[in-house]
Design a protein around this motif. Structure first.
Motif, PDB file in Angstrom:
ATOM      1  N   GLU A  57      -6.989   5.113  -0.542  1.00  0.00           N
ATOM      2  CA  GLU A  57      -7.052   6.566  -0.391  1.00  0.00           C
ATOM      3  C   GLU A  57      -5.757   7.258  -0.807  1.00  0.00           C
ATOM      4  OE1 GLU A  57      -7.798   7.911   3.583  1.00  0.00           O
ATOM      5  OE2 GLU A  57      -6.132   6.793   4.420  1.00  0.00           O
ATOM      6  N   ASN A  58      -4.628   6.534  -0.834  1.00  0.00           N
ATOM      7  CA  ASN A  58      -3.342   7.144  -1.188  1.00  0.00           C
ATOM      8  C   ASN A  58      -2.807   6.728  -2.552  1.00  0.00           C
ATOM      9  OD1 ASN A  58      -3.076   8.530   1.324  1.00  0.00           O
ATOM     10  ND2 ASN A  58      -2.570   6.575   2.253  1.00  0.00           N
ATOM     11  N   GLY A  59      -3.509   5.851  -3.243  1.00  0.00           N
ATOM     12  CA  GLY A  59      -3.042   5.421  -4.557  1.00  0.00           C
ATOM     13  C   GLY A  59      -3.223   3.936  -4.775  1.00  0.00           C
ATOM     14  N   LEU A  70       4.453  -4.759  -0.427  1.00  0.00           N
ATOM     15  CA  LEU A  70       3.609  -4.048  -1.381  1.00  0.00           C
ATOM     16  C   LEU A  70       3.486  -2.588  -0.989  1.00  0.00           C
ATOM     17  CD1 LEU A  70       0.778  -6.705  -1.716  1.00  0.00           C
ATOM     18  CD2 LEU A  70       2.419  -6.076  -3.486  1.00  0.00           C
ATOM     19  N   ASP A  71       3.508  -1.717  -1.994  1.00  0.00           N
ATOM     20  CA  ASP A  71       3.254  -0.292  -1.783  1.00  0.00           C
ATOM     21  C   ASP A  71       1.767  -0.040  -1.952  1.00  0.00           C
ATOM     22  OD1 ASP A  71       5.939   0.366  -1.417  1.00  0.00           O
ATOM     23  OD2 ASP A  71       6.259   0.753  -3.549  1.00  0.00           O
ATOM     24  N   ALA A  72       1.245   0.954  -1.247  1.00  0.00           N
ATOM     25  CA  ALA A  72      -0.182   1.295  -1.336  1.00  0.00           C
ATOM     26  C   ALA A  72      -0.389   2.753  -1.698  1.00  0.00           C
ATOM     27  CB  ALA A  72      -0.866   0.984   0.001  1.00  0.00           C
ATOM     28  N   SER A  73       0.618   3.357  -2.337  1.00  0.00           N
ATOM     29  CA  SER A  73       0.505   4.784  -2.651  1.00  0.00           C
ATOM     30  C   SER A  73       1.120   5.117  -4.008  1.00  0.00           C
ATOM     31  CB  SER A  73       1.211   5.610  -1.566  1.00  0.00           C
ATOM     32  OG  SER A  73       2.588   5.274  -1.529  1.00  0.00           O
ATOM     33  N   ARG A  74       0.997   4.222  -4.942  1.00  0.00           N
ATOM     34  CA  ARG A  74       1.648   4.413  -6.236  1.00  0.00           C
ATOM     35  C   ARG A  74       0.676   4.999  -7.254  1.00  0.00           C
ATOM     36  NH1 ARG A  74       6.224   1.058  -6.729  1.00  0.00           N
ATOM     37  NH2 ARG A  74       6.554   2.160  -8.683  1.00  0.00           N
ATOM     38  N   SER A  75       1.232   5.643  -8.280  1.00  0.00           N
ATOM     39  CA  SER A  75       0.409   6.194  -9.364  1.00  0.00           C
ATOM     40  C   SER A  75       0.145   5.160 -10.448  1.00  0.00           C
ATOM     41  CB  SER A  75       1.081   7.423  -9.964  1.00  0.00           C
ATOM     42  OG  SER A  75       2.342   7.074 -10.497  1.00  0.00           O
ATOM     43  N   VAL A  76       0.840   4.029 -10.387  1.00  0.00           N
ATOM     44  CA  VAL A  76       0.621   2.918 -11.321  1.00  0.00           C
ATOM     45  C   VAL A  76       0.186   1.706 -10.513  1.00  0.00           C
ATOM     46  CG1 VAL A  76       2.285   3.753 -13.018  1.00  0.00           C
ATOM     47  CG2 VAL A  76       3.036   2.201 -11.224  1.00  0.00           C
ATOM     48  N   TYR A  77      -0.405   0.734 -11.161  1.00  0.00           N
ATOM     49  CA  TYR A  77      -0.920  -0.431 -10.446  1.00  0.00           C
ATOM     50  C   TYR A  77      -0.300  -1.715 -10.983  1.00  0.00           C
ATOM     51  CZ  TYR A  77      -3.877  -0.708 -14.596  1.00  0.00           C
ATOM     52  OH  TYR A  77      -4.321  -0.763 -15.875  1.00  0.00           O
ATOM     53  N   GLN A 129      -5.807 -13.568   7.588  1.00  0.00           N
ATOM     54  CA  GLN A 129      -6.039 -14.674   8.520  1.00  0.00           C
ATOM     55  C   GLN A 129      -5.825 -14.265   9.960  1.00  0.00           C
ATOM     56  OE1 GLN A 129      -5.007 -18.594   5.878  1.00  0.00           O
ATOM     57  NE2 GLN A 129      -3.840 -18.285   7.679  1.00  0.00           N
ATOM     58  N   ASN A 130      -5.065 -13.183  10.180  1.00  0.00           N
ATOM     59  CA  ASN A 130      -4.828 -12.697  11.535  1.00  0.00           C
ATOM     60  C   ASN A 130      -6.017 -11.916  12.089  1.00  0.00           C
ATOM     61  OD1 ASN A 130      -4.640 -10.347  10.033  1.00  0.00           O
ATOM     62  ND2 ASN A 130      -2.602  -9.771  10.782  1.00  0.00           N
ATOM     63  N   GLY A 131      -7.100 -11.779  11.278  1.00  0.00           N
ATOM     64  CA  GLY A 131      -8.296 -11.073  11.721  1.00  0.00           C
ATOM     65  C   GLY A 131      -8.207  -9.569  11.582  1.00  0.00           C
ATOM     66  N   LYS A 132      -7.132  -9.076  10.964  1.00  0.00           N
ATOM     67  CA  LYS A 132      -6.953  -7.630  10.801  1.00  0.00           C
ATOM     68  C   LYS A 132      -7.067  -7.257   9.325  1.00  0.00           C
ATOM     69  CE  LYS A 132      -4.538  -7.216  15.050  1.00  0.00           C
ATOM     70  NZ  LYS A 132      -3.332  -6.928  15.748  1.00  0.00           N
ATOM     71  N   TYR A 133      -7.411  -5.998   9.092  1.00  0.00           N
ATOM     72  CA  TYR A 133      -7.670  -5.519   7.736  1.00  0.00           C
ATOM     73  C   TYR A 133      -6.407  -4.966   7.085  1.00  0.00           C
ATOM     74  CZ  TYR A 133     -12.573  -6.004   8.834  1.00  0.00           C
ATOM     75  OH  TYR A 133     -13.794  -6.522   9.185  1.00  0.00           O
ATOM     76  N   LEU A 134      -6.317  -5.135   5.758  1.00  0.00           N
ATOM     77  CA  LEU A 134      -5.230  -4.527   5.003  1.00  0.00           C
ATOM     78  C   LEU A 134      -5.482  -3.031   4.915  1.00  0.00           C
ATOM     79  CD1 LEU A 134      -4.657  -6.970   2.013  1.00  0.00           C
ATOM     80  CD2 LEU A 134      -3.902  -7.150   4.388  1.00  0.00           C
ATOM     81  N   ARG A 135      -4.414  -2.254   5.072  1.00  0.00           N
ATOM     82  CA  ARG A 135      -4.532  -0.801   5.002  1.00  0.00           C
ATOM     83  C   ARG A 135      -3.219  -0.225   4.490  1.00  0.00           C
ATOM     84  NH1 ARG A 135      -1.793   2.149   8.590  1.00  0.00           N
ATOM     85  NH2 ARG A 135      -0.708   1.000  10.215  1.00  0.00           N
ATOM     86  N   GLY A 136      -3.305   0.957   3.922  1.00  0.00           N
ATOM     87  CA  GLY A 136      -2.107   1.680   3.522  1.00  0.00           C
ATOM     88  C   GLY A 136      -1.662   2.567   4.661  1.00  0.00           C
ATOM     89  N   GLN A 138       0.930   5.533   6.526  1.00  0.00           N
ATOM     90  CA  GLN A 138       1.304   6.897   6.122  1.00  0.00           C
ATOM     91  C   GLN A 138       2.515   6.915   5.208  1.00  0.00           C
ATOM     92  OE1 GLN A 138       0.672  10.183   8.200  1.00  0.00           O
ATOM     93  NE2 GLN A 138      -1.235   9.425   9.040  1.00  0.00           N
ATOM     94  N   GLY A 139       3.392   5.909   5.314  1.00  0.00           N
ATOM     95  CA  GLY A 139       4.577   5.838   4.469  1.00  0.00           C
ATOM     96  C   GLY A 139       4.317   5.168   3.134  1.00  0.00           C
ATOM     97  N   GLY A 140       3.071   4.712   2.895  1.00  0.00           N
ATOM     98  CA  GLY A 140       2.732   4.101   1.623  1.00  0.00           C
ATOM     99  C   GLY A 140       2.912   2.597   1.557  1.00  0.00           C
ATOM    100  N   THR A 141       3.140   1.955   2.690  1.00  0.00           N
ATOM    101  CA  THR A 141       3.319   0.499   2.725  1.00  0.00           C
ATOM    102  C   THR A 141       1.989  -0.174   3.022  1.00  0.00           C
ATOM    103  OG1 THR A 141       5.573   0.798   3.532  1.00  0.00           O
ATOM    104  CG2 THR A 141       4.585  -1.376   3.853  1.00  0.00           C
ATOM    105  N   LEU A 142       1.723  -1.298   2.364  1.00  0.00           N
ATOM    106  CA  LEU A 142       0.511  -2.063   2.635  1.00  0.00           C
ATOM    107  C   LEU A 142       0.737  -2.897   3.884  1.00  0.00           C
ATOM    108  CD1 LEU A 142      -2.339  -2.710   1.597  1.00  0.00           C
ATOM    109  CD2 LEU A 142      -1.356  -4.656   0.391  1.00  0.00           C
ATOM    110  N   MET A 143      -0.116  -2.677   4.872  1.00  0.00           N
ATOM    111  CA  MET A 143      -0.007  -3.353   6.166  1.00  0.00           C
ATOM    112  C   MET A 143      -1.235  -4.222   6.397  1.00  0.00           C
ATOM    113  SD  MET A 143       2.859  -2.111   7.363  1.00  0.00           S
ATOM    114  CE  MET A 143       2.802  -2.607   9.080  1.00  0.00           C
TER     115      MET A 143
END
Length: 157
Positions: A57-59, A70-77, A129-136, A138-143
């Motif tokens: 949703e952020n890039g 990893l960043d999750a809010s970039r204009s390039v991939y 593996q920790n059972g949690k989902y990857l998400r971006g 608010q600061g743009g970091t992949l968590m």
């Protein structure tokens, strides 16, 4: 139409009659089971998809310039390579992993499995593996700390 029910490395397929698809002894598939057992569980394998580009949703997702995150809010991939391993996917360079603080890092020496859950057309939830989902965040970091699949943890692929 079939509904996919995710169970770690395996999936179960529920038909529109409410029954689960199972494998019969002759190899035939039939939607006749009321519950999920070994015969109703399948491995979902991505064929011809050795690369991955993610957009949330952020890039786009790409390597952070000055760290192993990893960043999750970039204009390039960035383009990431995948390996399939018994119902899970993993990178094939330095490996991704979720740190104790929930950061997704890219400098692992051993592979960590991630599970792809295709929840809607063109969008995927990725569970660590920790059972949690990857998400971006608010600061743009992949968590790797999302508790459920929502807008912040859905990725276009």
């Amino acid at each position: 139409m079939l509904d996919i029910e995710w169970s770690g490395r395996r999936v179960a397929l529920r038909a529109n009659n409410g029954k689960y698809v199972c494998t019969k002894r002759n190899g035939q598939l039939a939607a006749v089971s009321d519950s999920v057992g070994e015969d109703e569980q399948f491995v979902l394998k991505l064929i011809n998809r050795p690369i991955l580009v993610l957009c949330g949703e952020n890039g786009f997702v790409c390597h952070h310039k000055n760290s192993n995150t990893l960043d999750a809010s970039r204009s390039v991939y960035d383009i990431f390579s995948l390996l399939f391993s018994d119902g899970a996917c993993r990178g094939n360079e330095k490996f991704w992993y979720v740190s104790g603080s929930g950061l997704v890092c890219t400098d692992g020496d051993k592979p960590e499995d991630f599970f792809f859950e295709f929840v809607e057309y063109g969008r995927v939830g990725i569970k660590g593996q920790n059972g949690k989902y990857l998400r971006g965040d608010q600061g743009g970091t992949l968590m790797g700390d999302g508790l459920s699949v929502d807008a912040s943890s859905l990725w276009e692929h």
